[in-house]
Design an enzyme around this catalytic site. Structure first.
Site, short mmCIF file in Angstrom:
data_model
loop_
_atom_site.label_atom_id
_atom_site.label_comp_id
_atom_site.label_asym_id
_atom_site.label_seq_id
_atom_site.Cartn_x
_atom_site.Cartn_y
_atom_site.Cartn_z
N TRP A 180 0.82 -1.22 0.00
CA TRP A 180 0.00 0.00 0.00
C TRP A 180 0.85 1.26 0.00
O TRP A 180 0.50 2.25 -0.65
CB TRP A 180 -0.99 -0.01 1.16
CG TRP A 180 -2.07 -1.04 0.95
CD1 TRP A 180 -2.31 -2.14 1.73
CD2 TRP A 180 -3.04 -1.10 -0.11
NE1 TRP A 180 -3.37 -2.86 1.22
CE2 TRP A 180 -3.82 -2.25 0.10
CE3 TRP A 180 -3.30 -0.29 -1.21
CZ2 TRP A 180 -4.86 -2.61 -0.76
CZ3 TRP A 180 -4.34 -0.64 -2.07
CH2 TRP A 180 -5.11 -1.79 -1.84
N ASP B 146 -1.34 6.23 6.61
CA ASP B 146 -2.46 5.39 6.17
C ASP B 146 -2.70 4.39 7.29
O ASP B 146 -1.84 3.54 7.56
CB ASP B 146 -2.06 4.68 4.86
CG ASP B 146 -3.13 3.70 4.37
OD1 ASP B 146 -4.15 3.51 5.07
OD2 ASP B 146 -2.92 3.12 3.28
N LYS C 201 -12.24 -2.16 6.79
CA LYS C 201 -11.37 -3.09 7.51
C LYS C 201 -11.81 -3.20 8.98
O LYS C 201 -11.92 -4.28 9.51
CB LYS C 201 -9.90 -2.65 7.44
CG LYS C 201 -9.41 -2.22 6.06
CD LYS C 201 -9.26 -3.39 5.09
CE LYS C 201 -9.15 -2.97 3.64
NZ LYS C 201 -7.96 -2.25 3.26
C1 LIG Z 1 -7.44 -1.69 1.89
C2 LIG Z 1 -6.35 -0.69 2.03
C3 LIG Z 1 -6.25 0.41 1.14
C4 LIG Z 1 -7.15 0.60 -0.05
O1 LIG Z 1 -8.43 0.85 0.32
P1 LIG Z 1 -9.62 1.07 -0.76
O2 LIG Z 1 -10.74 1.48 0.13
O3 LIG Z 1 -9.83 -0.21 -1.48
O4 LIG Z 1 -9.20 2.18 -1.66
C5 LIG Z 1 -5.25 1.32 1.37
N1 LIG Z 1 -4.39 1.18 2.39
C6 LIG Z 1 -4.46 0.14 3.25
C7 LIG Z 1 -3.47 0.03 4.37
C8 LIG Z 1 -5.45 -0.82 3.09
O5 LIG Z 1 -5.52 -1.86 3.95
#
Ligand SMILES: *Cc1c(COP(=O)(O)O)cnc(C)c1O
Length: 359
Positions: free
Chosen positions: A102, A170, A194
């Site tokens: 990511w 993030d 998540k």
């Molecule tokens: C799932 C995830 C993303 C992407 O998320 P989307 O909602 O599919 O754009 C980005 N960063 C992390 C750490 C993730 O687990």
């Protein structure tokens, strides 16, 4: 009703009391004669929900008044663009720590907007050494991904940045599972699917002094300042995911808050990592114990050919979605807030059992 243990990386398991509350009030929202899904976002009921959700997040994460809380759409991916679009200002470069899937994707997107100075760990599947993080004073910001969902790595320290360089994280996959130090973090973001609710909602928590740096050409919908001024209602917000997230916040609070979520996350992941470590090489984890994620346990079978059998037999005992991400293969157990500790214990017992049968 029979529920399985769902180890999906996202969209992921939600607390059963939350799903039940939604089901009970879906068609007729608390006697209103209509569903929340059918109501105006400007009405008293929904504005009450969004304001309460913001207040609950502020309380659960101890977000100081220096920071705003936004409810947006577009997932983590849109933040990969919104962060540089809003924070670059006059700066020509930003620094990214790239240690997994990511953060790599975020850095690639930022490259469309500026020069990206990349910091990578010395070894694959690890974190950079704290002393190897050098950030120029004129970098627009330092970016990192606190929990790499695909690779199974989680930061156990806050990356050091000069005080003039905002720190951006993030936190999509470990949101609300541990505290965040907002005296160090200028901006954090998380996709809801998540650990916070259904897909379609993204939370951004950002320091107020970062507003106003976006270029004139920045699309209106991608400008944080527009959403701050509109109290996350510049356009129609995702009302259904915000309602569910509201209930998730209340559930976390009733269960003992973020500190308790952290304790359970440690407990669940410890159970599964122990099954790996005690298997004498039957299961392998490439990640140093200090860098292991509490949320996403990524592992392999030494005999890779047994992976499909592992997945099939796990399903027979109610353990679902253990297949690893297509880019890394193997297995992955995502152990988010709503996964009961018993789910991790059942997985651990199954892992021991599988070694006895096939080891
Ligand atoms: C799932 C995830 C993303 C992407 O998320 P989307 O909602 O599919 O754009 C980005 N960063 C992390 C750490 C993730 O687990």
């Amino acid at each position: 009703m029979s529920r399985v243990y769902n180890f999906s990386a996202g969209p992921a398991v939600l607390p059963v009391p939350v799903l039940e509350e939604v089901a009970a009030n879906l068609v007729d929202y608390h006697g209103q004669g209509m569903s929340l899904l059918e109501m105006s976002h400007r009405g008293a009921i929904f504005t009450g929900i969004i304001e309460e959700t913001r207040a609950l997040l502020r309380e659960l994460l101890a977000v100081p008044e220096t920071h705003e809380i936004l409810f947006l759409q577009g997932g983590g991916h849109l933040q990969f663009s919104m962060v540089p679009l809003n924070l670059l200002g006059a700066a020509a470069e930003a620094t990214y720590i790239v240690n997994g899937t990511w953060s790599k994707k975020a850095a690639a997107e930022a490259q469309k907007f500026c020069h990206v100075n990349v910091i990578t760990p010395a070894a694959h599947a690890s974190l950079p050494d704290k002393d190897d993080i050098h950030v120029p004073n004129d970098a627009a910001y330092l970016y990192y991904c606190m929990n790499e969902t695909v690779d199974g790595l989680e930061f156990n320290y806050v990356p050091p940045a000069p005080s003039c360089v905002p720190l951006v994280a993030d936190i999509s996959s470990n949101f609300l599972s541990r505290s965040v130090d907002f005296s160090r973090h200028a901006l954090v973001f998380a996709g809801a699917q998540k650990n916070f609710g259904p897909a379609g909602l993204t939370v951004v928590i950002l320091r107020k002094d970062l507003l106003g740096l976006a270029d004139e050409a920045c699309p209106t919908m991608l400008n944080y300042e527009v959403h701050v001024q509109g109290k996350s209602m510049y356009n129609t917000p995702p009302t259904f995911p915000i309602w569910v997230a509201n209930l998730v916040c209340k559930w976390i609070k009733a269960e003992g808050g973020v500190e308790e979520m952290d304790r359970r996350a440690r407990e669940r992941s410890r159970l599964v990592y122990e099954a790996i470590d005690r298997s004498e090489g039957f299961y392998t984890s490439a990640i140093a114990p200090a860098h292991r994620s509490r949320m996403n346990v990524v592992f392999h079978l030494a005999e890779e050919a047994l992976t499909d059998l592992f997945i099939r037999e796990a399903e027979k005992v109610n353990l679902f979605n253990l297949k690893g991400h297509r880019s890394v293969g193997g297995l992955r157990a995502s152990l988010y807030n709503a996964m009961p500790v018993e789910g991790a214990r059942d997985l651990r017992n199954f892992m021991f059992e599988f070694v006895r049968r096939h080891g």
